[in-house]
Motif scaffolding. Structure first.
Motif, PDB file in Angstrom:
ATOM      1  N   UNK A 472       0.819  -1.225   0.000  1.00  0.00           N
ATOM      2  CA  UNK A 472       0.000   0.000   0.000  1.00  0.00           C
ATOM      3  C   UNK A 472       0.852   1.273   0.000  1.00  0.00           C
ATOM      4  N   UNK A 473       2.122   1.139   0.365  1.00  0.00           N
ATOM      5  CA  UNK A 473       2.984   2.318   0.427  1.00  0.00           C
ATOM      6  C   UNK A 473       3.549   2.715  -0.940  1.00  0.00           C
ATOM      7  N   UNK A 474       3.247   1.933  -1.964  1.00  0.00           N
ATOM      8  CA  UNK A 474       3.808   2.185  -3.284  1.00  0.00           C
ATOM      9  C   UNK A 474       2.688   2.421  -4.293  1.00  0.00           C
ATOM     10  N   UNK A 475       3.016   2.877  -5.510  1.00  0.00           N
ATOM     11  CA  UNK A 475       1.981   3.076  -6.518  1.00  0.00           C
ATOM     12  C   UNK A 475       1.267   1.768  -6.866  1.00  0.00           C
ATOM     13  N   UNK A 476       0.081   1.885  -7.416  1.00  0.00           N
ATOM     14  CA  UNK A 476      -0.679   0.708  -7.842  1.00  0.00           C
ATOM     15  C   UNK A 476      -0.109   0.160  -9.147  1.00  0.00           C
ATOM     16  N   UNK A 477      -0.478  -1.072  -9.467  1.00  0.00           N
ATOM     17  CA  UNK A 477      -0.080  -1.646 -10.751  1.00  0.00           C
ATOM     18  C   UNK A 477      -0.520  -0.752 -11.914  1.00  0.00           C
ATOM     19  N   UNK A 478      -1.720  -0.201 -11.785  1.00  0.00           N
ATOM     20  CA  UNK A 478      -2.248   0.656 -12.847  1.00  0.00           C
ATOM     21  C   UNK A 478      -1.340   1.869 -13.071  1.00  0.00           C
ATOM     22  N   UNK A 479      -0.841   2.436 -11.973  1.00  0.00           N
ATOM     23  CA  UNK A 479       0.045   3.600 -12.084  1.00  0.00           C
ATOM     24  C   UNK A 479       1.345   3.234 -12.797  1.00  0.00           C
ATOM     25  N   UNK A 480       1.890   2.049 -12.485  1.00  0.00           N
ATOM     26  CA  UNK A 480       3.104   1.612 -13.173  1.00  0.00           C
ATOM     27  C   UNK A 480       2.849   1.433 -14.662  1.00  0.00           C
ATOM     28  N   UNK A 481       1.725   0.811 -15.009  1.00  0.00           N
ATOM     29  CA  UNK A 481       1.403   0.550 -16.414  1.00  0.00           C
ATOM     30  C   UNK A 481       1.229   1.850 -17.186  1.00  0.00           C
ATOM     31  N   UNK A 482       0.602   2.835 -16.561  1.00  0.00           N
ATOM     32  CA  UNK A 482       0.347   4.102 -17.254  1.00  0.00           C
ATOM     33  C   UNK A 482       1.630   4.822 -17.635  1.00  0.00           C
ATOM     34  N   UNK A 483       2.707   4.562 -16.914  1.00  0.00           N
ATOM     35  CA  UNK A 483       3.983   5.222 -17.193  1.00  0.00           C
ATOM     36  C   UNK A 483       4.926   4.362 -18.025  1.00  0.00           C
ATOM     37  N   UNK A 484       4.571   3.097 -18.220  1.00  0.00           N
ATOM     38  CA  UNK A 484       5.496   2.153 -18.855  1.00  0.00           C
ATOM     39  C   UNK A 484       5.379   2.167 -20.372  1.00  0.00           C
ATOM     40  N   UNK A 485       6.521   2.016 -21.026  1.00  0.00           N
ATOM     41  CA  UNK A 485       6.532   1.791 -22.471  1.00  0.00           C
ATOM     42  C   UNK A 485       6.385   0.302 -22.782  1.00  0.00           C
ATOM     43  N   UNK A 486       6.928  -0.531 -21.901  1.00  0.00           N
ATOM     44  CA  UNK A 486       6.871  -1.985 -22.058  1.00  0.00           C
ATOM     45  C   UNK A 486       6.444  -2.581 -20.723  1.00  0.00           C
ATOM     46  N   UNK A 487       5.535  -3.558 -20.773  1.00  0.00           N
ATOM     47  CA  UNK A 487       5.078  -4.240 -19.565  1.00  0.00           C
ATOM     48  C   UNK A 487       5.419  -5.723 -19.670  1.00  0.00           C
ATOM     49  N   UNK A 488       5.909  -6.271 -18.576  1.00  0.00           N
ATOM     50  CA  UNK A 488       6.258  -7.689 -18.485  1.00  0.00           C
ATOM     51  C   UNK A 488       5.566  -8.280 -17.262  1.00  0.00           C
ATOM     52  N   UNK A 489       5.121  -9.524 -17.370  1.00  0.00           N
ATOM     53  CA  UNK A 489       4.400 -10.143 -16.261  1.00  0.00           C
ATOM     54  C   UNK A 489       4.984 -11.512 -15.947  1.00  0.00           C
ATOM     55  N   UNK A 490       5.769 -11.619 -14.872  1.00  0.00           N
ATOM     56  CA  UNK A 490       6.354 -12.900 -14.472  1.00  0.00           C
ATOM     57  C   UNK A 490       5.390 -13.737 -13.615  1.00  0.00           C
ATOM     58  N   UNK A 491       4.150 -13.854 -14.056  1.00  0.00           N
ATOM     59  CA  UNK A 491       3.144 -14.593 -13.287  1.00  0.00           C
ATOM     60  C   UNK A 491       3.208 -16.080 -13.597  1.00  0.00           C
ATOM     61  N   UNK A 492       3.640 -16.410 -14.807  1.00  0.00           N
ATOM     62  CA  UNK A 492       3.628 -17.797 -15.242  1.00  0.00           C
ATOM     63  C   UNK A 492       5.007 -18.419 -15.064  1.00  0.00           C
ATOM     64  N   UNK A 493       5.322 -19.462 -15.803  1.00  0.00           N
ATOM     65  CA  UNK A 493       6.607 -20.134 -15.611  1.00  0.00           C
ATOM     66  C   UNK A 493       7.761 -19.255 -16.095  1.00  0.00           C
ATOM     67  N   UNK A 494       8.945 -19.610 -15.642  1.00  0.00           N
ATOM     68  CA  UNK A 494      10.139 -18.799 -15.908  1.00  0.00           C
ATOM     69  C   UNK A 494      10.414 -18.682 -17.407  1.00  0.00           C
ATOM     70  N   UNK A 495      10.179 -19.779 -18.135  1.00  0.00           N
ATOM     71  CA  UNK A 495      10.453 -19.764 -19.573  1.00  0.00           C
ATOM     72  C   UNK A 495       9.572 -18.744 -20.289  1.00  0.00           C
ATOM     73  N   UNK A 496       8.322 -18.599 -19.828  1.00  0.00           N
ATOM     74  CA  UNK A 496       7.426 -17.643 -20.477  1.00  0.00           C
ATOM     75  C   UNK A 496       7.879 -16.209 -20.192  1.00  0.00           C
ATOM     76  N   UNK A 497       8.419 -15.984 -18.998  1.00  0.00           N
ATOM     77  CA  UNK A 497       9.007 -14.669 -18.712  1.00  0.00           C
ATOM     78  C   UNK A 497      10.168 -14.404 -19.660  1.00  0.00           C
ATOM     79  N   UNK A 498      10.986 -15.421 -19.875  1.00  0.00           N
ATOM     80  CA  UNK A 498      12.102 -15.271 -20.800  1.00  0.00           C
ATOM     81  C   UNK A 498      11.649 -14.962 -22.219  1.00  0.00           C
ATOM     82  N   UNK A 499      10.533 -15.558 -22.636  1.00  0.00           N
ATOM     83  CA  UNK A 499       9.992 -15.277 -23.972  1.00  0.00           C
ATOM     84  C   UNK A 499       9.540 -13.818 -24.078  1.00  0.00           C
ATOM     85  N   UNK A 500       8.920 -13.313 -23.008  1.00  0.00           N
ATOM     86  CA  UNK A 500       8.505 -11.906 -23.004  1.00  0.00           C
ATOM     87  C   UNK A 500       9.716 -10.982 -23.116  1.00  0.00           C
ATOM     88  N   UNK A 501      10.749 -11.288 -22.335  1.00  0.00           N
ATOM     89  CA  UNK A 501      11.944 -10.438 -22.334  1.00  0.00           C
ATOM     90  C   UNK A 501      12.628 -10.482 -23.695  1.00  0.00           C
TER      91      UNK A 501
END
Length: 513
Positions: A472-501
């Protein structure tokens, strides 16, 4: 050169899948499709004795949109309804100028010129004509919809994020079966949390505008009422003039609940028209089997979401600010970026250094918070200090005012001295500290709030209450997304994160050329 907007004039809709791949190579943005049954002269109708009412076109339209999903993934395909529904419509009216007209069979030049002159209202001053002949293919027997019901007022609802083929099919069904009016409920942001990557969903006004534009484009003769809704029912439980609701197979239960409420309010129940969802033609790992907005949002991960503005900072090294909420997977993404030979500047590690005894920040922290935040060895006890500042916003602000300038100075020195073409500044506080000012782009990681709490409790041995206070002491996910040029989501397996990167890195290299 690709045409921006194309018009496909179809005499043989059962074979449309054979020519769509070629059209995909010729049209960049929008493809309108007009069935010749609507405009008989000079080419004639197809199966006029079959399509004796509007709803009978339903399965043909389903087939066209299904083929479009398979062969025209990057095109905005719109099947025009006005000519199908109203004999008084003599011209093809589209919101966008037509740059390319495509016919699916060979016609004489005289007939083509006459057709364009008399039947196409909104054509570019310079246009091209292409014939992709499917006349030799057998026209298969048409399967007509048995439900010929037509209504004065139809209704449907949904999120309608980044209008896709399945959305268009649902909207088309509502327009096809309505004499007068279509009401569309578009979900407000309060209903979005819980959806996959909901932070990437378009703003409400954009979604409403997209729905209105599509409906007015395919059939401008109807009255459309596109409204925001803050519950699953919207006006469908209060409007006595509504007669039919369009739903997908997955949301039939919702329509049953709507009718229960209507009966309680002494309103007539709505007829329910269920539409089969279109299969996702090219599903990847972690994606749904049917075309959906969530799949579309997953495919946005690693792509450039907004243009990169020029800044008055040196072009080399190229600096990426990597940020995101606590426990959102920044370090994992940074590790993947190291494999692509990026240099990582970890602001947490720099922060540890500026806290050390003998550094200017150490003295300032002790002066501000007292000796109670020190270990027996005289170093700052970050856990004790954290328990103070993450439960008191004013204390956190004081600490940040002491530490952030010192970290920023160190980071900028490291950037200036770097010999690497790409430097990544990894910092959870990048945005709140204003450090994006010395970054060319901002990349942000995100995971659902519930996942972040779970990860933080496990990683930092915090109670749930402590983890929530930290988040709660930091910005919301929405606030981060609004400022981001690229968004990555490491919610799934590590290999899928690597594919995003990898996707993000490859696209970055294209931008750096």
């Amino acid at each position: 050169m690709l045409a921006k907007t194309g018009l496909l004039v179809v005499s043989n809709p059962t074979q449309i899948g054979k020519i769509l791949p070629s059209i995909q190579k010729r049209v960049k943005n929008t493809l309108y499709i007009q069935l010749l049954s609507a405009l008989s002269e000079p080419f004639g109708n197809f199966y006029t004795n079959v399509f004796t009412s509007w709803p009978k076109y339903s399965k043909t339209l389903y087939g066209i949109y299904s083929q479009a999903a398979t062969h025209c993934e990057n095109l905005d395909v719109r099947v025009l309804l006005s000519g199908l529904k109203y004999q008084t419509v003599s011209q093809i009216q589209t919101k966008s100028n037509i740059d390319l007209i495509i016919f699916d069979r060979i016609h004489s030049k005289t007939d083509i010129d006459n057709f364009i002159k008399t039947k196409v209202a909104n054509i570019a001053s310079e246009y091209n004509v292409v014939t992709l002949d499917s006349a030799g293919d057998r026209i298969e027997d048409f399967i007509c919809d048995d439900d010929e019901s037509i209504y004065n007022h139809t209704v449907l609802g949904g999120t309608f994020d980044r209008l896709h083929t399945a959305h268009k099919l649902l909207l088309t069904e509502a327009a096809l079966r309505s004499r007068r009016k279509v009401t569309v409920g578009v979900t407000e942001e309060s209903m979005l949390p819980g959806k996959i990557l909901w932070e990437l969903i378009e703003n409400l006004d954009v979604r409403i505008q997209n729905v209105e534009n599509f409906l007015n484009d395919i059939c401008a003769e109807l009255d459309y009422n596109v409204v925001p809704i803050s519950d699953p029912f919207g006006p469908s439980i209060t409007d006595p003039t509504m007669e039919m609701i369009v739903v997908s197979e997955e949301t039939v239960k919702g329509s049953q609940k709507i009718n229960e409420i209507r009966l309680e309010k002494q309103l007539n129940p709505l007829d329910v028209h269920s539409v089969k969802l279109i299969d996702e033609p090219y599903p990847n790992l972690n994606e749904e089997r049917k075309i959906s907005s969530s799949t579309g949002r997953i495919r946005l991960l690693g792509t450039l979401l907004r243009p990169v503005a020029k800044k008055n900072i040196p072009n080399k090294p190229y600096v990426i600010g990597l940020t995101g909420g606590v426990a959102s997977g920044k370090s994992g993404v940074a590790n993947w970026l190291i494999q692509h030979e990026a240099e990582i500047i970890n602001c947490d590690l720099i922060g540890h250094e500026v806290y050390k005894s003998g550094r200017p920040c150490h003295t300032k922290i002790v002066d501000c918070f007292g000796d109670s935040v020190l270990t027996p060895e005289g170093e700052v006890d970050r856990k004790v200090l954290g328990s103070i500042v993450f439960s008191d916003s004013s204390a956190l602000k004081k600490l940040n005012g002491l530490v952030w300038p010192a970290i920023a100075d160190e980071v900028q020195k490291m950037i200036t001295n770097s010999k690497n073409p790409v430097v990544v500044v990894e910092a959870a506080v990048l945005l709140t500290a204003g450090w994006q000012s010395f970054c060319h782009e901002v990349w942000s990681t995100l995971v659902p709030r519930s996942e972040a709490i779970k990860r933080l409790m496990a990683r930092n041995k915090l109670t749930e209450e402590q983890a929530i206070a930290r988040i709660n002491s930091q910005p919301s996910n929405k606030a981060y997304v609004q400022e981001a040029h690229v968004v990555l989501c490491p919610l799934w397996d590590v290999e899928f994160t690597g594919m995003q990167v990898k996707k993000a890195w490859d696209l970055l290299q294209d931008r750096l050329l």
